[in-house]
Design an enzyme around this catalytic site. Sequence first.
Site, PDB file in Angstrom:
ATOM      1  NE  ARG A 180      19.908   3.355  -1.236  1.00 53.47           N
ATOM      2  CZ  ARG A 180      19.815   2.455  -2.603  1.00 53.47           C
ATOM      3  NH1 ARG A 180      19.763   1.265  -2.089  1.00 53.47           N
ATOM      4  NH2 ARG A 180      19.445   2.806  -3.712  1.00 53.47           N
ATOM      5  CG  HIS A 213       1.910   2.403   6.335  1.00 55.10           C
ATOM      6  ND1 HIS A 213       0.813   3.391   6.794  1.00 55.10           N
ATOM      7  CD2 HIS A 213       1.997   2.224   6.355  1.00 55.10           C
ATOM      8  CE1 HIS A 213       0.872   3.378   7.805  1.00 55.10           C
ATOM      9  NE2 HIS A 213       2.072   3.124   8.066  1.00 55.10           N
ATOM     10  CB  THR A 272      -0.440  -0.033   1.080  1.00 58.37           C
ATOM     11  OG1 THR A 272      -0.030   0.505   2.448  1.00 58.37           O
ATOM     12  CG2 THR A 272      -1.814  -1.558   1.247  1.00 58.37           C
TER      13      THR A 272
END
Length: 161
Positions: free
Chosen positions: A130, A91, A89
Amino acid sequence: MSFSPPAPVSIDGSAFRIGIVAARYNPELVDALVQQVGGYLRAAGVAAEAIDVWRVPGSNEIPVAVQGMLRQGGWDAVVALGVIIRGGTIHYEVIAYSSADALHAVSLEAGVPVINGIVVAENEAQARERCLGAVDRGSEFAWAALEMAALRRTRFPVSRP
């Protein structure tokens, strides 16, 4: 995303007090960032007792904890650390944007540099690269904090409580 950050400036961190607010969500990745930031700061001369780490549930909770830390006073800079990975989603976008905006607002309100070290990635592989791989974001966040702390001290000093 840039793979060409500016070269770090050599800064003696021995006089600085640096806060770290880190999410507990995605613990393996965020813990790696905390270790990278702390290691870089200590290598630059920041005393271990001058580095304080506060943990919060997730990236959405980071800004309010940074605000609380800054209200205590005495901080030269704060590094906010979290990892947000795209899910099914939007979100992750809501949390990424709202936490970035809130961190800017808190920093400007307090007049203290807040480094947004919340890694936002499209997938787990990007996040791992990262936080655990070739792209050392933690050290980049730490040297940004040191450079901004030094700038604050020399260019816009604020009286300390």
